[in-house]
Design an enzyme around this catalytic site. Structure first.
Site, PDB file in Angstrom:
ATOM      1  N   HIS A  38     -11.091 -38.102 -18.355  1.00  0.00           N
ATOM      2  CA  HIS A  38     -10.482 -37.071 -17.343  1.00  0.00           C
ATOM      3  C   HIS A  38      -9.336 -37.877 -16.604  1.00  0.00           C
ATOM      4  O   HIS A  38      -9.615 -38.655 -15.569  1.00  0.00           O
ATOM      5  CB  HIS A  38     -11.519 -36.686 -16.311  1.00  0.00           C
ATOM      6  CG  HIS A  38     -12.634 -35.964 -16.916  1.00  0.00           C
ATOM      7  ND1 HIS A  38     -13.753 -36.745 -17.765  1.00  0.00           N
ATOM      8  CD2 HIS A  38     -12.898 -34.683 -17.066  1.00  0.00           C
ATOM      9  CE1 HIS A  38     -14.469 -35.554 -17.975  1.00  0.00           C
ATOM     10  NE2 HIS A  38     -14.144 -34.572 -17.764  1.00  0.00           N
ATOM     11  N   HIS A 270      -7.098 -31.817 -16.337  1.00  0.00           N
ATOM     12  CA  HIS A 270      -8.474 -32.491 -15.775  1.00  0.00           C
ATOM     13  C   HIS A 270      -9.236 -33.201 -16.673  1.00  0.00           C
ATOM     14  O   HIS A 270      -9.856 -34.307 -16.277  1.00  0.00           O
ATOM     15  CB  HIS A 270      -9.208 -31.002 -15.682  1.00  0.00           C
ATOM     16  CG  HIS A 270     -10.688 -31.172 -15.391  1.00  0.00           C
ATOM     17  ND1 HIS A 270     -11.279 -31.566 -14.195  1.00  0.00           N
ATOM     18  CD2 HIS A 270     -11.615 -31.216 -16.219  1.00  0.00           C
ATOM     19  CE1 HIS A 270     -12.710 -31.629 -14.341  1.00  0.00           C
ATOM     20  NE2 HIS A 270     -12.972 -31.484 -15.566  1.00  0.00           N
ATOM     21  N   HIS A 481     -45.929 -20.155  -5.865  1.00  0.00           N
ATOM     22  CA  HIS A 481     -46.273 -21.314  -5.139  1.00  0.00           C
ATOM     23  C   HIS A 481     -47.171 -22.235  -5.814  1.00  0.00           C
ATOM     24  O   HIS A 481     -47.303 -23.221  -5.758  1.00  0.00           O
ATOM     25  CB  HIS A 481     -46.756 -21.132  -3.540  1.00  0.00           C
ATOM     26  CG  HIS A 481     -45.819 -20.661  -2.607  1.00  0.00           C
ATOM     27  ND1 HIS A 481     -45.007 -19.584  -2.806  1.00  0.00           N
ATOM     28  CD2 HIS A 481     -45.806 -21.322  -1.574  1.00  0.00           C
ATOM     29  CE1 HIS A 481     -44.355 -19.515  -1.801  1.00  0.00           C
ATOM     30  NE2 HIS A 481     -44.577 -20.393  -0.915  1.00  0.00           N
TER      31      HIS A 481
HETATM   32  C1  LIG Z   1     -23.547 -29.768 -11.841  1.00  0.00           C
HETATM   33  C2  LIG Z   1     -22.194 -30.001 -12.684  1.00  0.00           C
HETATM   34  N1  LIG Z   1     -21.890 -28.875 -13.249  1.00  0.00           N
HETATM   35  C3  LIG Z   1     -20.712 -28.873 -14.149  1.00  0.00           C
HETATM   36  C4  LIG Z   1     -20.068 -29.910 -14.443  1.00  0.00           C
HETATM   37  C5  LIG Z   1     -18.900 -29.948 -15.643  1.00  0.00           C
HETATM   38  N2  LIG Z   1     -17.791 -30.335 -14.825  1.00  0.00           N
HETATM   39  C6  LIG Z   1     -16.938 -31.236 -14.728  1.00  0.00           C
HETATM   40  S1  LIG Z   1     -15.891 -31.382 -13.814  1.00  0.00           S
HETATM   41  C7  LIG Z   1     -15.997 -29.723 -13.469  1.00  0.00           C
HETATM   42  C8  LIG Z   1     -14.894 -29.398 -12.711  1.00  0.00           C
HETATM   43  C9  LIG Z   1     -14.650 -30.022 -11.298  1.00  0.00           C
HETATM   44  O1  LIG Z   1     -13.573 -29.327 -10.656  1.00  0.00           O
HETATM   45  P1  LIG Z   1     -13.116 -30.300  -9.644  1.00  0.00           P
HETATM   46  O2  LIG Z   1     -14.107 -30.966  -8.768  1.00  0.00           O
HETATM   47  O3  LIG Z   1     -11.866 -29.549  -8.708  1.00  0.00           O
HETATM   48  O4  LIG Z   1     -12.381 -31.501 -10.387  1.00  0.00           O
HETATM   49  P2  LIG Z   1     -10.942 -31.773 -10.921  1.00  0.00           P
HETATM   50  O5  LIG Z   1     -10.431 -30.573 -11.658  1.00  0.00           O
HETATM   51  O6  LIG Z   1     -10.055 -31.753  -9.506  1.00  0.00           O
HETATM   52  O7  LIG Z   1     -10.634 -33.024 -11.715  1.00  0.00           O
HETATM   53  C10 LIG Z   1     -16.997 -29.398 -14.122  1.00  0.00           C
HETATM   54  C11 LIG Z   1     -17.404 -27.766 -14.049  1.00  0.00           C
HETATM   55  C12 LIG Z   1     -20.670 -31.183 -13.834  1.00  0.00           C
HETATM   56  N3  LIG Z   1     -19.978 -32.433 -14.132  1.00  0.00           N
HETATM   57  N4  LIG Z   1     -21.849 -31.045 -13.020  1.00  0.00           N
END
Ligand SMILES: Cc1ncc(C[n+]2csc(CCOP(=O)(O)OP(=O)(O)O)c2C)c(N)n1
Length: 674
Positions: A38, A270, A481
């Site tokens: 990333h 990303h 529960h």
């Molecule tokens: C609990 C969880 N759900 C989904 C993901 C998969 N995931 C990794 S990064 C991301 C998007 C994050 O967006 P953002 O925080 O805006 O990061 P940026 O695009 O700015 O790097 C997702 C959905 C994850 N790592 N953890």
């Protein structure tokens, strides 16, 4: 050690832009080389991180474990290269350029998401979004608790979190923000990467929260800045630091993938390599005319100087630390050192002996409270709590006082109805060091904590989950529960001990095990209902330590072995007595911890389990029991969800009774009741 560089007086100091671009270049090069990762977040947040590290963060690269360092938690763990680049640039031992080149490769110090323990300077394993924010709340709380105990000379630092849109969208963020605001954790500063992009595209696809207003509503100090304006960021951090009775949010408006000529500002940066062409263009645009992984000496020297700029502060701290009394010194580093361990063992022996003699019927949650009464004074680093079930969980003792907003003299936290936030905060308390956290809720709500419990296990931290109301034995509250599958689900998780004591004596033993197990979290599953005392003959030895043991031996050669855990052990004992009266040689194995038993040698396991047919009894689903029962074994337990009724009726209704155990045992042995 990272490669040594000699300070050369003649080298010009690097500019902010150079230093930030070094992060950007390393991130895009490492992701490109790994062909995975990333680059967007590190490139976007490079300016903010540079300001934080060069002007604010108190750390010493050659002493990355300095207990009084500022904590920097990368909650947006996918941006791992930002952290790895910073660790390399500042000169953290063993984080070499080669490690960056081995990004995302097996056994590197640079896994796909930051993993605690893989390199100094990685404060928490992050990646599941929002968890780092929850951990940071615990770290900031730990800092204040320890500050109150040891004073400013010893504990006086900030906790910074880098969180993205994703972290703030996750539900756990609400619990974390709300708890931090309530407790007035003024040393907590969140740097929000407000780039308005996530994986699916612009965040406007799925969210329209006003984050500033949201944090403000929970009592936070807030600011909004251009994340590419170093002076604005620096001013915001300085202001945040002086807002001492409020945690701070700094929303940093950034451009994801900053510098990538065609892709910046888009989701394309990303989570994929930028590609050779785009990287070439980024080098042009950023004015970074250096080969991949090359950091010109003046820039590296400037970063290395940042790595050592707190050397004097570290020395000052060391001198103060030396002046601290020996017990305090030991407990900051290891809250359960050999001395405390010895005291716990002695207290547990006395408790066991008293329990055995008294033979009082207690719910194991009550036994647990009695055990805690004795252990709290012995373990100064023990910080208790509950997610609004204090009375039910029995987690608060008479000796504890409550942690209040702005007053950190206590040692018990009312986490509120925030199970997930509590679990994540407990991870942070444990990660910080100097503290052993325990916190309670109902076992069924372990599901609400599960993502954080999993991280306790992944990171190998001593976090103790006190999970009461551990079966249909809770009675009238009914199936919502009553846990039935939670024990199996928790046992399925690697590196966690699920301890389910059968009576007060085992309860004391299980607490000793939970406290003594440094690199493994524990679930202590406890009953609501009262149980008879089974261990009437006192032993100094902790019998639960081997996970299972023969509680009642057959008089002659075993005809059948009854294996049970927790509240069902007493049913097995009653059944064994009846069976023995009928001439059926029944033994009872109490198995408070599957994981510890699985770790015993084959000889011990064989001796305990025997060769006779086996009956397993547990008021839960049979998932996993096959392992202990073998092909001929029979399980008595739950086959679906529970029901609402007094617990005695439920045990009868679901056929979990001594009589049922006797019937299947007779069938197995082939000796029908006369
Ligand atoms: C609990 C969880 N759900 C989904 C993901 C998969 N995931 C990794 S990064 C991301 C998007 C994050 O967006 P953002 O925080 O805006 O990061 P940026 O695009 O700015 O790097 C997702 C959905 C994850 N790592 N953890």
């Amino acid at each position: 050690m990272a490669e040594a560089l000699q300070q050369d007086e003649a080298l010009p100091e690097a500019t902010h832009q150079d230093m930030a671009n070094a992060i950007r270049a390393l991130a895009m090069d490492a992701v490109q080389k790994a062909d995975s990762g990333h680059p967007g977040m590190p490139m976007g947040m490079a300016d903010v991180a540079t300001v934080l590290f060069t002007r604010f963060l108190k750390f010493d690269a050659v002493h990355p474990d300095w207990p009084d360092r500022d904590r920097f938690v990368l909650s947006a763990g996918h941006g791992a290269m930002l952290l790895y680049a910073l660790l390399f640039l500042t000169g953290v031992p063993k984080m070499t350029l080669d490690e960056l080149k081995r990004f995302r490769q097996l056994h590197s110090r640079t896994p796909g998401h930051p993993e605690y323990g893989h390199s100094p300077g990685i404060e928490a394993t992050t990646g599941p979004l929002g968890q780092g924010l929850g951990n940071a709340v615990g770290m900031a709380l730990a800092e204040r608790l320890l500050n109150k105990r040891y004073g400013d000379e010893i504990v006086d630092h900030y906790t910074y979190v880098l969180a993205g849109d994703g972290c703030l969208m996750e539900g756990i963020s609400q619990e974390a923000i709300s708890l931090a605001g309530h407790l007035k954790l003024g040393r907590l500063i969140v740097l929000f990467d407000d780039n308005q992009i996530s994986i699916d595209g612009p965040t406007s696809l799925s969210v329209s929260d006003d984050q500033i207003e949201r944090f403000r509503a929970s009592g936070w100090h807030t600011a909004k800045v251009n994340g590419h304006d170093p002076e604005a960021v620096a001013l915001a951090v300085a202001n945040a630091k002086s807002a001492t009775d409020q945690p701070s949010l700094i929303a940093c408006r950034t451009v994801i993938g900053y510098g990538a000529p065609n892709k910046q500002g888009t989701a394309a940066t990303h989570g994929s390599p930028l590609g050779e062409e785009e990287i070439k263009g980024a080098r042009e645009k950023l004015g970074w005319h250096h080969a991949p992984f090359e950091v010109p000496k003046p820039i590296l020297m400037s970063w290395r100087a940042i790595g050592t700029r707190n050397a004097t502060a570290f020395e000052r701290w060391q001198a103060a630390f030396k002046r601290l009394d020996p017990a305090g010194r030991a407990h900051i580093i290891d809250p359960i050192d050999n001395d405390v361990r010895g005291q716990i063992a002695a207290a547990v022996k006395t408790l066991k002996s008293d329990f055995s003699r008294g033979a009082v019927k207690l719910a194991t949650r009550q036994s647990s409270q009695k055990v805690l009464e004795k252990l709290v004074p012995i373990v100064p680093g023990l910080i208790g709590g509950s997610a609004d079930l204090t009375g039910s969980n029995g987690t608060l003792t008479k000796l504890q006082t409550i942690v209040k907003p702005g007053d950190f003299s206590g040692n018990y936290v009312h986490y509120g109805v925030r199970e997930h936030g509590m679990a994540a905060a407990m991870n942070g308390l444990a990660l910080h060091g100097g503290i052993v956290p325990y916190g309670g809720t109902f076992l069924v709500f372990s599901d609400y904590c599960r993502p954080s419990i999993r991280l306790s296990a992944v990171m190998g931290k001593r976090v103790i989950y006190v999970m009461t109301h551990d079966s249909i034995g809770l009675g009238e509250d009914g199936p919502t529960h009553q846990p039935v599958e939670q024990l199996a689900a928790l046992r399925a998780m690697p590196n966690i001990n699920v301890l389910r004591p059968a009576d007060s004596v085992e309860c004391a033993e299980c607490w000793e095990l939970a406290l003594g197990t440094e690199a493994t979290p524990s679930i202590v599953a406890l009953t609501r209902q009262r149980l008879p005392l089974l261990r009437t003959a006192h032993t100094n030895e902790n019998l639960s330590a081997r996970g299972a043991y023969v509680l009642v031996e057959a008089k002659g050669r075993r005809d059948v072995t009854l294996i049970a855990t927790g509240s069902e052990v007493s049913l097995a004992v009653a059944a064994a007595k009846t069976l023995q009266g009928e001439g059926i040689e029944a033994a009872v194995v109490s198995m408070p911890c599957w994981e510890l038993f699985a770790g015993q040698d084959q000889g011990y396991q064989d001796a305990v389990l025997g060769t006779a047919p086996r009956v397993g009894v547990e008021a839960a689903v049979d998932f996993g029991w096959q392992k202990w029962l073998g092909p001929r074994g029979i399980f008595i337990g739950m086959h679906g969800f529970g029901a609402s009724a007094p617990f005695e009726e439920l045990y009868k209704h679901f056929g979990i009774t001594a009589a049922a155990v006797e019937t299947v045992a007779r069938d197995l042995v082939g000796k029908p009741k006369k």
